[in-house]
Scaffold this motif. Structure first.
Motif, PDB file in Angstrom:
ATOM      1  N   LEU A 613       0.833  -1.238   0.085  1.00 32.42           N
ATOM      2  CA  LEU A 613       0.066   0.093   0.065  1.00 32.42           C
ATOM      3  C   LEU A 613       0.804   1.232   0.275  1.00 32.42           C
ATOM      4  O   LEU A 613       0.365   2.183  -0.492  1.00 32.42           O
ATOM      5  CB  LEU A 613      -1.140  -0.043   1.055  1.00 32.42           C
ATOM      6  N   LEU A 614       2.024   1.354   0.794  1.00 30.87           N
ATOM      7  CA  LEU A 614       2.974   2.459   0.562  1.00 30.87           C
ATOM      8  C   LEU A 614       3.323   2.669  -0.959  1.00 30.87           C
ATOM      9  O   LEU A 614       3.381   3.861  -1.605  1.00 30.87           O
ATOM     10  CB  LEU A 614       4.121   2.098   1.227  1.00 30.87           C
ATOM     11  N   ASN A 615       3.580   1.522  -1.801  1.00 25.77           N
ATOM     12  CA  ASN A 615       4.181   1.868  -3.056  1.00 25.77           C
ATOM     13  C   ASN A 615       2.834   2.254  -3.901  1.00 25.77           C
ATOM     14  O   ASN A 615       3.133   3.081  -4.631  1.00 25.77           O
ATOM     15  CB  ASN A 615       4.358   0.352  -3.582  1.00 25.77           C
ATOM     16  N   ILE A 616       1.682   1.694  -3.478  1.00 31.48           N
ATOM     17  CA  ILE A 616       0.528   2.174  -4.167  1.00 31.48           C
ATOM     18  C   ILE A 616       0.234   3.761  -3.817  1.00 31.48           C
ATOM     19  O   ILE A 616      -0.178   4.502  -4.826  1.00 31.48           O
ATOM     20  CB  ILE A 616      -0.648   1.252  -3.865  1.00 31.48           C
ATOM     21  N   ARG A 617       0.350   4.109  -2.764  1.00 31.43           N
ATOM     22  CA  ARG A 617       0.411   5.556  -2.402  1.00 31.43           C
ATOM     23  C   ARG A 617       1.288   6.389  -3.180  1.00 31.43           C
ATOM     24  O   ARG A 617       0.848   7.476  -3.814  1.00 31.43           O
ATOM     25  CB  ARG A 617       0.606   5.808  -0.786  1.00 31.43           C
ATOM     26  N   ARG A 618       2.331   5.966  -3.397  1.00 24.23           N
ATOM     27  CA  ARG A 618       3.238   6.524  -4.354  1.00 24.23           C
ATOM     28  C   ARG A 618       2.988   6.744  -5.886  1.00 24.23           C
ATOM     29  O   ARG A 618       2.970   7.856  -6.267  1.00 24.23           O
ATOM     30  CB  ARG A 618       4.831   6.202  -4.266  1.00 24.23           C
ATOM     31  N   GLU A 619       2.431   5.603  -6.161  1.00 24.66           N
ATOM     32  CA  GLU A 619       1.989   5.521  -7.458  1.00 24.66           C
ATOM     33  C   GLU A 619       0.809   6.434  -7.728  1.00 24.66           C
ATOM     34  O   GLU A 619       0.386   7.077  -8.756  1.00 24.66           O
ATOM     35  CB  GLU A 619       1.534   4.067  -7.982  1.00 24.66           C
ATOM     36  N   TYR A 620      -0.068   6.377  -6.894  1.00 21.01           N
ATOM     37  CA  TYR A 620      -1.535   7.179  -6.712  1.00 21.01           C
ATOM     38  C   TYR A 620      -1.074   8.690  -7.026  1.00 21.01           C
ATOM     39  O   TYR A 620      -1.661   9.486  -7.670  1.00 21.01           O
ATOM     40  CB  TYR A 620      -2.194   6.932  -5.343  1.00 21.01           C
ATOM     41  N   LYS A 621      -0.001   9.055  -6.069  1.00 21.46           N
ATOM     42  CA  LYS A 621       0.271  10.752  -6.242  1.00 21.46           C
ATOM     43  C   LYS A 621       0.866  10.980  -7.577  1.00 21.46           C
ATOM     44  O   LYS A 621       0.660  12.202  -8.278  1.00 21.46           O
ATOM     45  CB  LYS A 621       1.617  11.043  -5.025  1.00 21.46           C
ATOM     46  N   GLU A 622       1.542  10.009  -8.181  1.00 27.70           N
ATOM     47  CA  GLU A 622       2.238  10.305  -9.445  1.00 27.70           C
ATOM     48  C   GLU A 622       0.975  10.292 -10.433  1.00 27.70           C
ATOM     49  O   GLU A 622       0.988  11.140 -11.498  1.00 27.70           O
ATOM     50  CB  GLU A 622       3.070   9.208  -9.881  1.00 27.70           C
ATOM     51  N   LEU A 623       0.074   9.522 -10.513  1.00 31.07           N
ATOM     52  CA  LEU A 623      -1.108   9.308 -11.284  1.00 31.07           C
ATOM     53  C   LEU A 623      -2.039  10.676 -11.189  1.00 31.07           C
ATOM     54  O   LEU A 623      -2.437  11.122 -12.207  1.00 31.07           O
ATOM     55  CB  LEU A 623      -2.089   8.128 -11.115  1.00 31.07           C
ATOM     56  N   SER A 624      -2.259  10.944  -9.920  1.00 33.55           N
ATOM     57  CA  SER A 624      -3.346  12.116  -9.880  1.00 33.55           C
ATOM     58  C   SER A 624      -3.059  13.186  -9.464  1.00 33.55           C
ATOM     59  O   SER A 624      -3.832  14.231  -9.422  1.00 33.55           O
ATOM     60  CB  SER A 624      -4.550  11.288  -8.915  1.00 33.55           C
ATOM     61  N   ASP A 625      -1.797  13.362  -8.996  1.00 31.42           N
ATOM     62  CA  ASP A 625      -1.373  14.745  -8.579  1.00 31.42           C
ATOM     63  C   ASP A 625      -1.547  14.963  -7.196  1.00 31.42           C
ATOM     64  O   ASP A 625      -1.373  16.294  -6.640  1.00 31.42           O
ATOM     65  CB  ASP A 625      -1.499  16.049  -9.616  1.00 31.42           C
ATOM     66  N   VAL A 626      -2.465  14.306  -6.373  1.00 31.90           N
ATOM     67  CA  VAL A 626      -2.960  14.380  -5.232  1.00 31.90           C
ATOM     68  C   VAL A 626      -2.800  13.145  -4.363  1.00 31.90           C
ATOM     69  O   VAL A 626      -2.605  12.091  -5.019  1.00 31.90           O
ATOM     70  CB  VAL A 626      -4.341  14.838  -4.880  1.00 31.90           C
ATOM     71  N   SER A 627      -2.699  13.303  -3.060  1.00 26.70           N
ATOM     72  CA  SER A 627      -2.139  12.229  -2.338  1.00 26.70           C
ATOM     73  C   SER A 627      -3.458  11.026  -2.094  1.00 26.70           C
ATOM     74  O   SER A 627      -4.729  11.576  -2.171  1.00 26.70           O
ATOM     75  CB  SER A 627      -1.598  12.330  -1.148  1.00 26.70           C
ATOM     76  N   LEU A 628      -3.295   9.863  -1.843  1.00 26.80           N
ATOM     77  CA  LEU A 628      -4.471   8.909  -1.477  1.00 26.80           C
ATOM     78  C   LEU A 628      -4.920   9.396  -0.309  1.00 26.80           C
ATOM     79  O   LEU A 628      -6.174   9.703  -0.231  1.00 26.80           O
ATOM     80  CB  LEU A 628      -3.826   7.418  -1.473  1.00 26.80           C
ATOM     81  N   HIS A 629      -4.129   9.813   0.681  1.00 28.78           N
ATOM     82  CA  HIS A 629      -4.802  10.290   2.053  1.00 28.78           C
ATOM     83  C   HIS A 629      -5.796  11.572   1.664  1.00 28.78           C
ATOM     84  O   HIS A 629      -6.807  11.484   2.333  1.00 28.78           O
ATOM     85  CB  HIS A 629      -3.645  10.624   2.787  1.00 28.78           C
ATOM     86  N   GLU A 630      -5.301  12.403   0.744  1.00 33.66           N
ATOM     87  CA  GLU A 630      -6.061  13.614   0.639  1.00 33.66           C
ATOM     88  C   GLU A 630      -7.301  13.417  -0.255  1.00 33.66           C
ATOM     89  O   GLU A 630      -8.502  13.834   0.081  1.00 33.66           O
ATOM     90  CB  GLU A 630      -5.204  14.599  -0.339  1.00 33.66           C
ATOM     91  N   SER A 631      -7.311  12.215  -1.155  1.00 32.82           N
ATOM     92  CA  SER A 631      -8.577  11.803  -2.063  1.00 32.82           C
ATOM     93  C   SER A 631      -9.580  11.384  -1.057  1.00 32.82           C
ATOM     94  O   SER A 631     -10.612  11.624  -1.146  1.00 32.82           O
ATOM     95  CB  SER A 631      -8.098  11.038  -2.849  1.00 32.82           C
ATOM     96  N   ILE A 632      -9.130  10.572   0.077  1.00 29.05           N
ATOM     97  CA  ILE A 632      -9.978   9.983   0.847  1.00 29.05           C
ATOM     98  C   ILE A 632     -10.843  11.067   1.764  1.00 29.05           C
ATOM     99  O   ILE A 632     -11.890  10.904   2.017  1.00 29.05           O
ATOM    100  CB  ILE A 632      -9.270   8.901   1.712  1.00 29.05           C
ATOM    101  N   LYS A 633     -10.021  11.974   2.220  1.00 32.80           N
ATOM    102  CA  LYS A 633     -10.429  13.150   2.922  1.00 32.80           C
ATOM    103  C   LYS A 633     -11.179  14.029   2.106  1.00 32.80           C
ATOM    104  O   LYS A 633     -12.511  14.176   2.620  1.00 32.80           O
ATOM    105  CB  LYS A 633      -9.423  14.073   3.439  1.00 32.80           C
ATOM    106  N   VAL A 634     -11.075  14.257   0.682  1.00 29.70           N
ATOM    107  CA  VAL A 634     -11.934  14.959   0.055  1.00 29.70           C
ATOM    108  C   VAL A 634     -13.464  14.144  -0.068  1.00 29.70           C
ATOM    109  O   VAL A 634     -14.415  14.879  -0.212  1.00 29.70           O
ATOM    110  CB  VAL A 634     -11.204  15.198  -1.238  1.00 29.70           C
ATOM    111  N   GLU A 635     -13.163  13.010  -0.648  1.00 33.11           N
ATOM    112  CA  GLU A 635     -14.394  12.153  -0.781  1.00 33.11           C
ATOM    113  C   GLU A 635     -15.188  12.177   0.884  1.00 33.11           C
ATOM    114  O   GLU A 635     -16.573  12.066   0.717  1.00 33.11           O
ATOM    115  CB  GLU A 635     -13.823  10.674  -0.984  1.00 33.11           C
TER     116      GLU A 635
END
Length: 657
Positions: A613-635
């Motif tokens: 999941l840590l690797n996924i977090r990094r790839e998510y940031k690269e893909l979307s320009d926002v962190s996975l943490h931030e996306s969950i908070k925004v949702e």
């Protein structure tokens, strides 16, 4: 001829105004987007000679909004357009660091020199002084280095210097406590493109990871983003801009300033290459994305600059084919250190945790915070010990108590965490096939990403829980080649081990020949290789496939196949290429648009929390320009991942990137 153009533009602006109809935007659009920048400068000169007026001033008066910004951008000489963009980025409150990074990381020496001179001419100020006054730290230092426009341009490369630079970068980051940022700045800011491409290859050999992975681990903030942009541009400027364009249009809303800046600045340089890179990476044409994401004259002007709609044939311009080959080569070489976000808790006491959970659910009300803090901060093996301690101490089933005390998505998440990985996968497979309709994407996701041991354990868990073999359930619920693919995968009999080059060439030839077969034969050939070969071997197969066909395997699948079978093969290919990226994309799609796909979100967060999941977090940031943490908070703010469910997800996520 230019005087004729000037008269036409003048007529478009003046004649219709006299009739109170406003300017003829279509005429302006057609003329300006179909002339080179040099021709537009001649038109400006001719316009002033004929009418004694400034054409850009008249256009600003007549046009508005995004269409105006686009047209005015096209009318400026390239260096002055860059200067205006940077001026806008650093003036006022706050700084648009992404604009500074994009321009200074992607321009060559000549373009940088022209930019510096244009800035001085337009604003009477030193660009370097303004950048220094508006930025700080290592980010500022690297920007100043780039502003000198002194990158080496000699294509003759010294092998000894390549090895030396790669070793020095390794010793400046991965091999020491802390980071020698100055060494990264010196090498990445001054060496030639050809030299650095070889340095990156040598670095990967030494560090067993790509330079980008080290930058993400060693640097941070705007400095990290700048250095990653420099590396991207060293590797491929067109691919860098393809990624920037995609990020400007994905999700809700459009980053119009970025979209305009790139379309204007690259239209006469490498737009065709950018289009091809865009199609290669995102399996859709740049043209179609612009068409879907914009409107009105603004859209029509952007589409004219884009120049055409690329189909999905999977054939590339030479650079794109070389890049696809290189992507698979890098994928076959890289060794990713997979890291989860949940680790075994120190000083673990299952008896104490069991008692705390019983107290949290006993009496009036439920203490959800205690449940969250315990369950999300223990490894799965520790949770199994808690289950046993709870039953031994209280004679009660902890899972049953959870079901009676908590509810909704939060309950599903907690129960998923309490199951063993095999039980959880079996449950998810059951859920995907029960009731009306089948969740084929869930079946694909699980079977395409689990290794042999995980699949065999899931089979046993399914049989124990539901008294039916998983293979029989799949056979009853699916059909055709899709069913055959799932049945093949559920055997858990994929080959293991490294690539065999000679056999990889044979497999690539088999896949290539299959492209000329009828659909049934093609699907059978693809299944026989994609469902049975080891992942390291398949990386080499897909690399050889590009070499012998000038096509990327994923593009071929998208073009030649359809439905669930296509989705299954693409999931396998993407997992082979980079599994954390595959899951990052799945997470992004689960939360984008209206509503959240909680089942997918929960499934991935639970199943990958101790794996990658840590690797996924990094790839998510690269893909979307926002962190996975931030996306969950925004949702959560949108009401989709709220309350206790949100708290638990954020703890599983493990932190902000």
């Amino acid at each position: 001829m230019l005087k004729i153009f000037s008269i036409i533009i003048s007529n478009a602006i003046d004649l219709d105004n006299m009739a109170n109809k406003g300017s003829d935007k279509e005429t302006i659009l057609d003329l300006i987007t179909s002339r080179s920048n040099a021709q537009r400068q001649e038109i400006c000169t001719a316009y002033k000679s004929l009418y004694g007026k400034d054409l850009i001033g008249d256009l600003k008066y007549e046009l508005t909004g995004k269409f105006e910004r686009l047209i005015i951008g096209l009318m400026r000489p390239p260096a002055y357009h860059d200067a205006k963009e940077i001026k806008d980025a650093i003036e006022g409150i706050g700084t648009d660091e992404k604009c500074l990074i994009e321009i200074l990381a992607s321009r060559n020496n000549k373009q940088i020199h022209n930019l510096v001179n244009a800035y001085k001419d337009a604003y009477g100020r030193s660009l370097e002084d303004d950048v220094i006054g508006d930025t700080s730290g290592h980010f500022k230092k690297m920007l100043v280095v780039l502003l000198q426009g002194t990158r080496e341009e000699d294509d003759v490369v010294s092998e000894d210097l390549v090895a030396q630079d790669a070793q020095e970068l390794y010793e400046a980051g991965e091999a020491k406590w802390g980071t020698d940022e100055a060494k990264f700045i010196t090498i990445l800011g001054n060496r030639s493109v050809t030299h650095l491409q070889l340095v990156f290859d040598e670095y990967q050999r030494i560090a067993e990871k790509e330079i980008e992975d080290s930058i993400r681990g060693e640097l941070s903030g705007d400095f990290e983003r700048l250095m990653l942009a420099v590396v991207d541009c060293i590797r491929s400027v067109p691919m860098y801009f393809a990624k920037r364009l995609y990020k400007s249009m994905k999700g809700l809303g459009t980053a119009d300033n970025s979209l305009i800046r790139i379309m204007v600045s690259r239209a006469e340089i490498d737009m065709l290459d950018i289009r091809e890179m865009f199609r290669l990476r995102y399996e859709k044409s740049l043209y179609s994305m612009i068409k879907d994401d914009t409107s009105g004259e603004y859209k029509r002007a952007l589409l004219k600059l884009c120049g055409g709609d690329d189909d999905l044939a999977g054939e590339f311009f030479p650079e794109a084919a070389q890049l696809a080959y290189r992507m698979w080569e890098v994928s076959s070489m890289r060794k990713i250190e997979l890291r989860g976000t949940i680790r075994p808790a120190a000083d673990f006491n299952p008896q104490k945790d069991a008692e705390a959970l019983r107290k949290a659910m006993k009496g009036f009300g439920t203490d959800e915070d205690t449940i969250i803090n315990i369950i999300t901060q223990r490894s799965n093996a520790q949770r199994q010990e808690i289950l046993q301690a709870f039953k031994s101490t209280f004679g009660r089933n902890l899972m049953a108590d959870f079901k009676s005390e908590i509810s909704g998505e939060f309950c599903k998440l907690v129960l998923g965490l309490m199951m063993t990985p095999a039980q959880f996968d079996a449950k998810q497979m059951k859920k995907a096939m029960e009731g009306a309709g089948t969740n084929e994407k869930a079946l694909i996701e699980i079977l395409a990403t689990r290794n042999n041991q995980e699949i065999l354990a899931m089979n046993e868990a399914y049989k124990e829980a539901y008294h039916k073999s998983l293979e029989d359930a799949i056979t009853s619920d699916t059909s055709g080649h899709f069913c055959r693919v799932l049945v093949s995968l559920v055997q858990g009999n994929r080959e293991e081990g490294q690539a065999d080059l000679e056999r990889a060439e044979e497999d690539a030839k088999e896949l290539s020949d299959g492209c000329n077969d009828d659909s049934n034969s093609m699907e059978t050939r693809f299944m026989s290789i994609l469902c049975t070969r080891s992942y390291p071997h398949l990386r080499k197969v897909f690399q050889e496939f590009v070499k012998c066909t000038n096509k990327d395997i994923e593009q071929v699948i998208r073009k030649a196949m359809s439905g669930d079978l296509k989705d299954a093969f693409i999931a396998i290919v993407q997992s082979v290429k980079n599994m954390p990226t595959y899951f990052a994309d799945r997470l992004y799609k689960s939360m984008k648009g209206l509503g959240t796909d909680e089942r997918t979100l929960t499934r991935i967060m639970v199943s990958r929390s101790e794996i990658d999941l840590l690797n996924i977090r990094r790839e998510y940031k690269e893909l979307s320009d926002v962190s996975l943490h931030e996306s969950i908070k925004v949702e959560a703010l949108c009401g989709d991942t709220s309350g206790d469910y949100r708290k638990a997800l954020l703890l599983i996520c493990g932190g902000e990137d």
